[in-house]
Design an enzyme around this catalytic site. Structure first.
Site, mmCIF file in Angstrom:
data_model
loop_
_atom_site.group_PDB
_atom_site.id
_atom_site.type_symbol
_atom_site.label_atom_id
_atom_site.label_comp_id
_atom_site.label_asym_id
_atom_site.label_seq_id
_atom_site.Cartn_x
_atom_site.Cartn_y
_atom_site.Cartn_z
ATOM 1 N N LYS A 30 0.856 -1.187 0.000
ATOM 2 C CA LYS A 30 0.000 0.000 0.000
ATOM 3 C C LYS A 30 0.892 1.238 0.000
ATOM 4 C CE LYS A 30 -3.773 2.087 2.734
ATOM 5 N NZ LYS A 30 -4.615 1.954 3.949
ATOM 6 N N SER A 80 -9.579 2.175 3.034
ATOM 7 C CA SER A 80 -8.678 2.903 2.172
ATOM 8 C C SER A 80 -7.702 2.009 1.413
ATOM 9 C CB SER A 80 -7.882 3.921 2.986
ATOM 10 O OG SER A 80 -7.071 3.267 3.949
ATOM 11 N N SER A 82 -9.772 -0.218 7.286
ATOM 12 C CA SER A 82 -9.231 -0.171 5.922
ATOM 13 C C SER A 82 -8.575 -1.442 5.410
ATOM 14 C CB SER A 82 -8.245 0.977 5.788
ATOM 15 O OG SER A 82 -8.968 2.160 5.615
HETATM 16 N N1 GLN Z 1 -13.099 4.460 6.436
HETATM 17 C C1 GLN Z 1 -12.440 4.932 7.611
HETATM 18 C C2 GLN Z 1 -12.056 6.387 7.441
HETATM 19 O O1 GLN Z 1 -12.413 6.948 6.459
HETATM 20 C C3 GLN Z 1 -11.257 4.076 7.946
HETATM 21 C C4 GLN Z 1 -10.042 4.391 7.161
HETATM 22 C C5 GLN Z 1 -8.850 3.561 7.586
HETATM 23 O O2 GLN Z 1 -8.990 2.561 8.282
HETATM 24 N N2 GLN Z 1 -7.684 4.008 7.185
HETATM 25 O O3 GLN Z 1 -11.409 6.968 8.239
#
Ligand code: GLN
Length: 498
Positions: free
Chosen positions: A80, A155, A179
């Protein structure tokens, strides 16, 4: 070996084929690079460095030739783009860091490299890992290979697409509020977020430091166990929140029945708690149906299902969306166009330079979170918002400890729906936030959680079963998921054409 045989292999098969000299790391890396480039329309990869990849593969082949063995030796992986890496750009999905070259590798990346894994490239993600659809990336959307009109989740969207579309056997991701688990659920792959502090955060571009965790995504729980065994472990000198807890071999429990259980019923004695808040009207019926039928399979394997309650589940959304932006607003202050990041081409004075650089470099969702975070930390509001959120966070963690007096693991859906259409929620930040409801509680409590492919829902899109364990129970989570994957084949399904 043919390219199509190579991309169908998971981590274990590839490592074995390389060790047995049926293929080489160079051959596998070349085949996967060609395939990844051929499928660039999916938006999974943000960067390649073919020369560096092949140099690493040659070095791995030399280690194999010298008689070395290892579960990741020569295996091509991808990271990532929130992990910093030498030799590849490290952007965190943001224009702010476009073209940034890190002088060092993140600890997790370095550990995988030491184990002989080869880096294929960097994977798309929501900007600074803020989002749940990959639509917040400054470098374009990633597409779900099960239906390319739909999001892959986020994400770690590019990570999920790479595994689901067979563009890499396994990848790294990060999970701050879901994420790893939510994109795994949306694309039919297996992913685990370990206990907070289990994997080093060194070299992970910070979003919300008290929540950020690294973890693997792969096609099976067994491959995740292999990856996590290498990724996890203390890094006290470089990450002050790294846990001083020795590294573990997460593969050791795989295939072994639980204590007192038999091969026919390997999960006998396992009590799985089902929080009633995860199965209520906030969850789509197609998702509940798939999750319930997967849980039926766990019963056949010997597990007992118990009704439990996590009464503050709903509060996890407002709590997370105060704490995470608060930490983000502080972490992102370093991107000022001076020390790091994009600098505006023209400006009047210092303040104007900050304003223009940050307005140009950060996308709308990141700016929104910086504003929320700055507000909740400001004098006069700190007690009402930030402090209150921290107090409720503690209560959410206590609810889990209460639940773990009744059960060994907690299960439910990873997300309340299957993957939505690209663009469907992009004008509505709150709709995106609400979709995090089932992953946020474990994140706020710092508990390990995983998503396991559990069937299909509406539109024939994948559904993930979430398993949550108590602190340091990654081994048990992976053992349980592995037993399920031995008895079912959801995790082996590939989207058509891939
Ligand atoms: N969807 C969540 C957010 O927008 C989690 C994102 C994540 O785990 N990096 O913050």
């Amino acid at each position: 070996m043919s390219a199509s045989e190579l991309h169908q292999m998971g981590v274990a098969e590839l490592a074995a084929a390389i060790a047995d000299k049926k293929t080489s790391s160079v051959e596998a890396a070349q085949a996967l690079l060609a395939r990844a480039q051929q499928h660039q329309n999916l938006g999974a990869y943000l960067a390649f460095n073919e020369d560096l990849t092949l140099t690493q593969a040659k070095a791995a082949d030399a280690r194999v030739a010298a008689g070395e063995h290892g579960p990741l030796l020569g295996v091509p992986l991808a990271h990532k783009d929130i992990f910093v890496t030498q030799g590849f750009p490290s952007t965190a999905g943001s224009k702010m860091l476009a073209g940034y070259q890190s002088p060092f590798d993140a600890t997790v990346v370095a550990k995988l490299a030491q184990a002989g894994a080869v880096t294929l490239g960097k994977l798309n993600c929501d900007e600074f890992a803020m989002g749940g659809s990959n639509e917040n990336s400054a470098f374009g959307v990633a597409r779900n290979p099960w239906n390319t009109q739909r999001v892959p989740g986020g994400s770690s969207g590019g990570s999920a697409v790479a595994v689901a579309a067979r563009l890499a056997p396994a990848v790294t991701g990060t999970d701050t509020g879901g994420s790893i688990r939510q994109p795994a659920s949306f694309t039919g792959v297996t992913g685990i977020k370990p206990t907070y502090g289990r994997c080093s955060r060194f070299g992970l571009v910070a979003f919300a430091s008290s929540l950020d965790q690294a973890g693997p995504m792969a096609r099976s729980a067994a491959d995740c166990a292999t990856m996590l065994s290498v990724m996890a472990g203390p890094d006290i000198d470089r990450d002050s929140t790294s846990l001083d807890h020795p590294a573990e071999d997460y593969t050791r429990l795989l295939g072994a029945p639980r204590e007192g259980a038999s091969a026919a019923q390997p999960l006998k004695g396992l009590r799985i708690g089902l929080p009633k808040e995860f199965f209520g009207e906030g969850c789509a019926p197609d998702v509940i149906a798939a999750v319930r039928s997967a849980l039926g399979e766990y019963e056949k394997l010997g597990a007992t299902l118990i009704d439990i309650s996590l009464p503050r589940t709903q509060l996890s959304i407002p709590v997370y969306y105060i704490i995470a932006p608060a930490e983000a607003s502080s972490n992102l202050s370093r991107f000022d166009g001076v020390k790091f990041g994009h600098r505006a081409a023209q400006y009047d004075d210092l303040i104007d330079m900050y304003k223009k650089s940050r307005s140009e470099g950060f996308g709308p969702e990141v700016q929104r979170r910086i504003m929320i975070g700055t507000y909740v930390l400001s004098h006069g509001y700190y007690d009402a918002y930030y402090l209150k959120a921290q107090q409720i966070r503690r209560l959410i963690a206590q609810d889990f400890q209460q639940a773990f007096t009744q059960c060994d693991l907690i299960a439910g859906p990873a997300a309340p729906t299957v993957a939505w259409k690209i663009g469907e929620k992009s004008d509505d930040p709150v709709a995106n936030y609400l979709a995090d409801i089932f992953t946020l509680p474990a994140s706020l409590a710092g508990l390990p959680g995983m998503s396991v492919p559990a069937g299909f829902g509406a539109g024939n899109m994948p559904v993930g079963l979430q398993l949550i364990g108590n602190y340091f129970k990654e081994g048990e989570l992976l053992q349980t998921a592995h037993a399920f994957q031995q008895a079912t084949d959801w995790h082996t399904r590939a989207p058509s054409g891939f």
